[in-house]
Design a protein around this motif. Structure first.
Motif, mmCIF file in Angstrom:
data_model
loop_
_atom_site.group_PDB
_atom_site.id
_atom_site.type_symbol
_atom_site.label_atom_id
_atom_site.label_comp_id
_atom_site.label_asym_id
_atom_site.label_seq_id
_atom_site.Cartn_x
_atom_site.Cartn_y
_atom_site.Cartn_z
ATOM 1 N N PRO A 127 -48.848 -60.703 -42.523
ATOM 2 C CA PRO A 127 -49.246 -59.487 -42.810
ATOM 3 C C PRO A 127 -50.239 -59.019 -41.559
ATOM 4 O O PRO A 127 -50.766 -59.723 -40.654
ATOM 5 N N GLY A 128 -50.104 -57.567 -41.242
ATOM 6 C CA GLY A 128 -50.401 -56.966 -39.889
ATOM 7 C C GLY A 128 -49.617 -56.881 -38.884
ATOM 8 O O GLY A 128 -49.844 -56.201 -37.883
ATOM 9 N N LEU A 129 -48.707 -57.535 -38.873
ATOM 10 C CA LEU A 129 -47.284 -57.515 -37.706
ATOM 11 C C LEU A 129 -46.494 -56.414 -38.267
ATOM 12 O O LEU A 129 -45.691 -56.408 -39.002
ATOM 13 N N CYS A 130 -46.482 -55.454 -37.198
ATOM 14 C CA CYS A 130 -45.584 -54.095 -37.296
ATOM 15 C C CYS A 130 -44.401 -54.502 -37.177
ATOM 16 O O CYS A 130 -43.658 -55.121 -36.615
ATOM 17 N N ARG A 131 -43.585 -53.591 -38.098
ATOM 18 C CA ARG A 131 -42.123 -53.729 -38.218
ATOM 19 C C ARG A 131 -41.472 -53.570 -36.900
ATOM 20 O O ARG A 131 -40.394 -54.104 -36.376
ATOM 21 N N LYS A 132 -42.083 -52.564 -36.055
ATOM 22 C CA LYS A 132 -41.583 -52.364 -34.973
ATOM 23 C C LYS A 132 -41.535 -53.368 -33.990
ATOM 24 O O LYS A 132 -40.874 -53.489 -33.110
ATOM 25 N N THR A 133 -42.656 -54.065 -33.926
ATOM 26 C CA THR A 133 -42.803 -55.372 -33.122
ATOM 27 C C THR A 133 -41.866 -56.408 -33.603
ATOM 28 O O THR A 133 -41.418 -57.108 -32.440
ATOM 29 N N ARG A 134 -41.779 -56.409 -34.755
ATOM 30 C CA ARG A 134 -40.781 -57.471 -35.337
ATOM 31 C C ARG A 134 -39.288 -57.280 -34.666
ATOM 32 O O ARG A 134 -38.342 -58.242 -34.545
ATOM 33 N N GLU A 135 -38.953 -55.940 -34.471
ATOM 34 C CA GLU A 135 -37.824 -55.543 -33.764
ATOM 35 C C GLU A 135 -37.822 -55.723 -32.434
ATOM 36 O O GLU A 135 -36.838 -56.096 -31.797
ATOM 37 N N ALA A 136 -38.992 -55.299 -31.611
ATOM 38 C CA ALA A 136 -39.012 -55.264 -30.437
ATOM 39 C C ALA A 136 -39.042 -56.483 -29.638
ATOM 40 O O ALA A 136 -38.378 -56.504 -28.521
ATOM 41 N N VAL A 137 -39.690 -57.392 -29.977
ATOM 42 C CA VAL A 137 -39.625 -58.599 -29.477
ATOM 43 C C VAL A 137 -38.374 -59.321 -29.352
ATOM 44 O O VAL A 137 -37.870 -59.853 -28.310
ATOM 45 N N PRO A 138 -37.583 -59.474 -30.277
ATOM 46 C CA PRO A 138 -36.250 -60.141 -30.351
ATOM 47 C C PRO A 138 -35.309 -59.326 -29.420
ATOM 48 O O PRO A 138 -34.507 -60.122 -28.816
ATOM 49 N N ALA A 139 -35.400 -58.172 -29.409
ATOM 50 C CA ALA A 139 -34.600 -57.134 -28.415
ATOM 51 C C ALA A 139 -34.938 -57.538 -27.081
ATOM 52 O O ALA A 139 -34.042 -57.539 -26.195
ATOM 53 N N ALA A 140 -36.264 -57.659 -26.566
ATOM 54 C CA ALA A 140 -36.592 -58.035 -25.532
ATOM 55 C C ALA A 140 -36.107 -59.376 -25.015
ATOM 56 O O ALA A 140 -35.913 -59.681 -23.828
ATOM 57 N N VAL A 141 -36.258 -60.300 -26.083
ATOM 58 C CA VAL A 141 -35.605 -61.797 -25.788
ATOM 59 C C VAL A 141 -34.218 -61.659 -25.506
ATOM 60 O O VAL A 141 -33.754 -62.122 -24.558
ATOM 61 N N ARG A 142 -33.389 -60.784 -26.113
ATOM 62 C CA ARG A 142 -32.146 -60.476 -25.897
ATOM 63 C C ARG A 142 -31.608 -59.985 -24.568
ATOM 64 O O ARG A 142 -30.934 -60.409 -23.773
ATOM 65 N N ARG A 143 -32.378 -59.011 -24.061
ATOM 66 C CA ARG A 143 -32.331 -58.316 -22.643
ATOM 67 C C ARG A 143 -32.770 -59.484 -21.620
ATOM 68 O O ARG A 143 -32.147 -59.641 -20.653
ATOM 69 N N CYS A 144 -33.685 -60.208 -21.865
ATOM 70 C CA CYS A 144 -34.006 -61.442 -21.015
ATOM 71 C C CYS A 144 -32.910 -62.338 -20.777
ATOM 72 O O CYS A 144 -32.386 -62.843 -19.814
#
Length: 137
Positions: free
Chosen positions: A99-116
């Motif tokens: 609770p409190g973790l934004c949907r956009k954050t849950r999508e942005a962090v894995p996308a950043a890991v993939r880019r890395c």
């Protein structure tokens, strides 16, 4: 209403997110440890994304995951998928739901890991090796 003395993430437009932020702020048993996730403002999220993308080793990604767990109570999971891993998309990368973790954050962090991982293929091999997919015994 609870008095919070640190900047918190702004509320998403109604219907745009499923973070259940209101449960944290209006719940009967609100504690400051549970509110830590709201400290991840959009600016802090951008810094986190930049830090993830700049990671140069699997150990560095693991340290970022540990810090996410310690500071926000969110687990970052990076593991080989159930099927064959031929590309970065074959890895399972996700943040634990909280609770409190934004949907956009849950999508942005894995996308950043993939880019890395696309920038640093050696990290992919380290992940596969850590899960014993190379059979190193």
């Amino acid at each position: 209403m609870l008095q919070i003395d640190f900047p918190i993430r702004k509320e998403c437009p109604p219907g745009a997110c499923d973070c259940k932020r209101e449960l944290l702020l209006d719940g009967p048993a609100v504690d400051m440890a549970g509110l830590a996730i709201l400290r991840l403002t959009r600016e802090e999220e951008k810094r986190l994304i930049q830090r993830i993308e700049a990671a140069e080793s699997y150990e560095e990604l693991q340290r970022i995951g540990v810090r996410l767990q310690q500071n926000l109570g969110v687990a970052l999971k990076i593991a080989p998928g159930d099927n064959e891993v031929r590309t970065v998309m074959g890895l399972q990368i996700e943040l634990s739901m909280r609770p409190g973790l934004c949907r956009k954050t849950r999508e942005a962090v894995p996308a950043a890991v993939r880019r890395c991982l696309k920038k640093n293929p050696a990290i992919i091999y380290a992940i596969l090796d850590a899960h014993d997919l190379f059979g190193a015994s």
